[in-house]
Design a protein around this motif. Structure first.
Motif, short mmCIF file in Angstrom:
data_model
loop_
_atom_site.label_atom_id
_atom_site.label_comp_id
_atom_site.label_asym_id
_atom_site.label_seq_id
_atom_site.Cartn_x
_atom_site.Cartn_y
_atom_site.Cartn_z
N ILE A 1 -17.93 -39.14 -37.20
CA ILE A 1 -19.04 -39.13 -38.15
C ILE A 1 -18.45 -38.92 -39.54
CG2 ILE A 1 -21.08 -37.86 -38.90
CD1 ILE A 1 -21.61 -37.31 -35.90
N LYS A 2 -18.81 -39.80 -40.47
CA LYS A 2 -18.30 -39.70 -41.84
C LYS A 2 -19.25 -38.91 -42.74
CE LYS A 2 -15.93 -44.20 -41.97
NZ LYS A 2 -15.84 -45.43 -42.76
N ALA A 3 -20.51 -39.27 -42.71
CA ALA A 3 -21.51 -38.65 -43.59
C ALA A 3 -22.88 -39.14 -43.14
CB ALA A 3 -21.26 -39.01 -45.05
N GLY A 4 -23.88 -38.85 -43.94
CA GLY A 4 -25.22 -39.31 -43.63
C GLY A 4 -26.14 -39.06 -44.80
N TYR A 5 -27.40 -39.30 -44.57
CA TYR A 5 -28.41 -38.97 -45.58
C TYR A 5 -29.65 -38.46 -44.86
CZ TYR A 5 -30.63 -43.44 -44.46
OH TYR A 5 -31.24 -44.48 -43.80
N LEU A 6 -30.37 -37.60 -45.55
CA LEU A 6 -31.58 -36.99 -44.99
C LEU A 6 -32.58 -36.81 -46.11
CD1 LEU A 6 -33.00 -35.56 -42.59
CD2 LEU A 6 -31.88 -33.46 -43.34
N GLU A 7 -33.74 -37.40 -45.94
CA GLU A 7 -34.82 -37.29 -46.92
C GLU A 7 -34.37 -37.57 -48.34
OE1 GLU A 7 -37.90 -36.97 -45.90
OE2 GLU A 7 -37.43 -36.52 -43.82
N GLY A 8 -33.60 -38.63 -48.52
CA GLY A 8 -33.19 -39.07 -49.85
C GLY A 8 -31.98 -38.38 -50.44
N LYS A 9 -31.26 -37.56 -49.65
CA LYS A 9 -30.08 -36.88 -50.15
C LYS A 9 -28.91 -37.12 -49.21
CE LYS A 9 -32.65 -33.24 -52.41
NZ LYS A 9 -33.09 -31.87 -52.36
N VAL A 10 -27.72 -37.29 -49.79
CA VAL A 10 -26.52 -37.48 -48.99
C VAL A 10 -26.10 -36.14 -48.40
CG1 VAL A 10 -24.08 -38.15 -49.06
CG2 VAL A 10 -25.75 -39.44 -50.38
#
Length: 195
Positions: A111-120
């Motif tokens: 897993i590199k990264a993600g976003y949740l509710e408009g934020k990285v």
């Protein structure tokens, strides 16, 4: 230099990706190298069943879409092989949970990264999401906490009824009231001495 038709196709892909990300509550960026076709097929099926769209996409296209959305923090993760899992339902945990579980059993899948509710969010936060209970489990826990006091009352009432079955003249107050503790008796004895 690419021709105009190829550029238009890429712009359309970026625009489509921007819309998908905008309309989704959460997504996860992964490095998928080292998985075989069989595992990839199983993973895609599991994601699809959970309402998650999974796509292998070029880093440059993700970079353009991220820039347009203000997700500049994703840029540092856009190297190597990249795939993006986008939640198409209201379940924000599904992409993180499925990909997190998959990464535990596949060494090169990360897993590199993600976003949740408009934020990285970074990989650690994605893993925290993955370890959260599912929506159904959380609802069950809340309902259990609501039902627990009622259940305890029902058990207590049942015990009172069973205790009183042998003695019809026994009053409910006698069944429920606890015997006077020693502390109360001691307090009663001290009261006249204070006068």
């Amino acid at each position: 230099m690419p021709n105009a038709k190829v550029l238009e196709e890429k712009k359309a892909l970026v625009a489509s990706l921007v819309e998908k990300i905008k309309n989704s509550p959460a997504g996860v960026l992964v490095d998928y190298k080292g998985i075989n076709v069989e595992d990839d097929t199983k993973l895609r099926r599991q994601l699809r069943e959970a309402g998650v769209e999974y796509m292998v996409i070029k880093n440059t296209l993700i970079r353009f879409a991220a820039k347009e959305l203000g997700f500049d923090a994703l840029d540092e993760h856009l190297n190597g092989t990249s795939a993006l899992a986008i939640s198409t339902s209201e379940d924000v945990i599904a992409p993180a949970k499925i990909l997190g579980d998959f990464a535990k059993t596949h060494e090169n899948f990360t897993i590199k990264a993600g976003y949740l509710e408009g934020k990285v969010i970074d990989a650690d936060e994605v893993k925290k999401l993955a370890n959260m209970p599912s929506k159904e489990v959380l609802i069950a826990q809340v309902l259990y906490s609501f039902n627990f006091p009622i259940m305890q009352l029902a058990i207590a009432c049942d015990a009172i009824v069973k205790k009183a079955e042998g003695n019809e003249e026994m009053k409910v107050a006698e069944l429920v009231a606890a015997k006077a503790p020693a502390a109360e008796e001691a307090a009663a004895e001290e009261a006249p001495a204070a006068e």
